[in-house]
Design a protein around this motif. Sequence first.
Motif, PDB file in Angstrom:
ATOM      1  N   ALA A 154       0.831  -1.199   0.000  1.00 26.82           N
ATOM      2  CA  ALA A 154       0.000   0.000   0.000  1.00 26.82           C
ATOM      3  C   ALA A 154       0.869   1.253   0.000  1.00 26.82           C
ATOM      4  O   ALA A 154       0.534   2.261  -0.639  1.00 26.82           O
ATOM      5  N   ALA A 155       2.004   1.205   0.701  1.00 29.26           N
ATOM      6  CA  ALA A 155       2.930   2.345   0.716  1.00 29.26           C
ATOM      7  C   ALA A 155       3.525   2.577  -0.674  1.00 29.26           C
ATOM      8  O   ALA A 155       3.726   3.723  -1.093  1.00 29.26           O
ATOM      9  N   VAL A 156       3.810   1.494  -1.386  1.00 28.71           N
ATOM     10  CA  VAL A 156       4.320   1.624  -2.753  1.00 28.71           C
ATOM     11  C   VAL A 156       3.253   2.235  -3.661  1.00 28.71           C
ATOM     12  O   VAL A 156       3.528   3.166  -4.425  1.00 28.71           O
ATOM     13  N   VAL A 157       2.037   1.740  -3.559  1.00 27.86           N
ATOM     14  CA  VAL A 157       0.946   2.283  -4.379  1.00 27.86           C
ATOM     15  C   VAL A 157       0.730   3.760  -4.063  1.00 27.86           C
ATOM     16  O   VAL A 157       0.522   4.581  -4.964  1.00 27.86           O
ATOM     17  N   ALA A 158       0.809   4.115  -2.797  1.00 27.27           N
ATOM     18  CA  ALA A 158       0.628   5.519  -2.404  1.00 27.27           C
ATOM     19  C   ALA A 158       1.690   6.404  -3.042  1.00 27.27           C
ATOM     20  O   ALA A 158       1.433   7.573  -3.359  1.00 27.27           O
ATOM     21  N   GLY A 159       2.883   5.848  -3.259  1.00 28.60           N
ATOM     22  CA  GLY A 159       3.962   6.605  -3.871  1.00 28.60           C
ATOM     23  C   GLY A 159       3.714   6.970  -5.317  1.00 28.60           C
ATOM     24  O   GLY A 159       4.396   7.837  -5.873  1.00 28.60           O
ATOM     25  N   ALA A 160       2.720   6.317  -5.936  1.00 26.43           N
ATOM     26  CA  ALA A 160       2.371   6.648  -7.322  1.00 26.43           C
ATOM     27  C   ALA A 160       1.581   7.949  -7.408  1.00 26.43           C
ATOM     28  O   ALA A 160       1.459   8.531  -8.479  1.00 26.43           O
ATOM     29  N   HIS A 161       1.033   8.390  -6.300  1.00 30.67           N
ATOM     30  CA  HIS A 161       0.254   9.634  -6.249  1.00 30.67           C
ATOM     31  C   HIS A 161      -0.889   9.628  -7.269  1.00 30.67           C
ATOM     32  O   HIS A 161      -1.109  10.596  -7.985  1.00 30.67           O
ATOM     33  N   ASN A 162      -1.591   8.486  -7.298  1.00 34.97           N
ATOM     34  CA  ASN A 162      -2.765   8.344  -8.156  1.00 34.97           C
ATOM     35  C   ASN A 162      -3.899   7.827  -7.278  1.00 34.97           C
ATOM     36  O   ASN A 162      -3.898   6.662  -6.881  1.00 34.97           O
ATOM     37  N   PRO A 163      -4.869   8.671  -6.955  1.00 32.97           N
ATOM     38  CA  PRO A 163      -5.924   8.245  -6.031  1.00 32.97           C
ATOM     39  C   PRO A 163      -6.759   7.083  -6.535  1.00 32.97           C
ATOM     40  O   PRO A 163      -7.295   6.316  -5.738  1.00 32.97           O
ATOM     41  N   VAL A 164      -6.858   6.922  -7.858  1.00 32.83           N
ATOM     42  CA  VAL A 164      -7.619   5.796  -8.391  1.00 32.83           C
ATOM     43  C   VAL A 164      -6.901   4.484  -8.087  1.00 32.83           C
ATOM     44  O   VAL A 164      -7.523   3.484  -7.694  1.00 32.83           O
ATOM     45  N   LEU A 165      -5.583   4.460  -8.254  1.00 32.53           N
ATOM     46  CA  LEU A 165      -4.812   3.271  -7.895  1.00 32.53           C
ATOM     47  C   LEU A 165      -4.921   2.982  -6.404  1.00 32.53           C
ATOM     48  O   LEU A 165      -5.053   1.822  -5.997  1.00 32.53           O
TER      49      LEU A 165
END
Length: 231
Positions: A154-165
């Motif tokens: 989840a921390a990695v996904v948050a690093g994408a800065h895409n709220p849909v992801l």
Amino acid sequence: MSTSSSPLGPLRPSPLVEQAAERLRARIAAGHWEVGGKLPGETTLARELGVGRSTVREALRALAGAGLVQPRQGAGVFVLATEPTPDWPTRLRRAAVTDVYEVRMAVEVQAARLAARRRTPEDVAAMEAALEGRRAAAALDDLAFVDADIAFHAAVVAGAHNPVLDDLFAEFTPVLRRGLVDLLALTGLRAQDPNTADAEHLALVRAITAGDAERAADVVRGELEDPFATG
């Protein structure tokens, strides 16, 4: 099927909208109005249900949201289906873990690629902290370890800065959690290596920190393609 409307009967005082929607839903499910057929007008339905037109309107809106009916401008309201279309969370709960895992692959590979391009120092610190949390959880039971593993991703996904992801990953989490816990129980994967796949997780953090988008994507792809690797 008959398209005539027999009296539906008066409703209890509250909650009227929910009761109206349920009564109409039951009629649709029973085939009282055929798929493709037109419902009676609001005035007729309101009279038969013993409620106001505004209550009928809200009930029809709820049925439209469930995919049962469709209003057509100037034509009326028509039946689309006799059973509601499951919403996204419901469909995910019913989905096979393997199907969700395939979609997870697409989400996380792209998220890792974007995280490598967009990460901030705060994002990297969060990933590093999550990695340490995963390592600490290696001394605990499978459930705690899976939760720590998911928190890392989840921390990695948050690093994408895409709220849909972010939202997609959050929706997957309950199904993934059950699937990973079951996998560990069936395989005994952590018996020999309690902190399984740590090297791959470290490699992912390093690739993102270095801004190497394709390396980050490759690391995640390699992890998720291995059915016996946790993470």
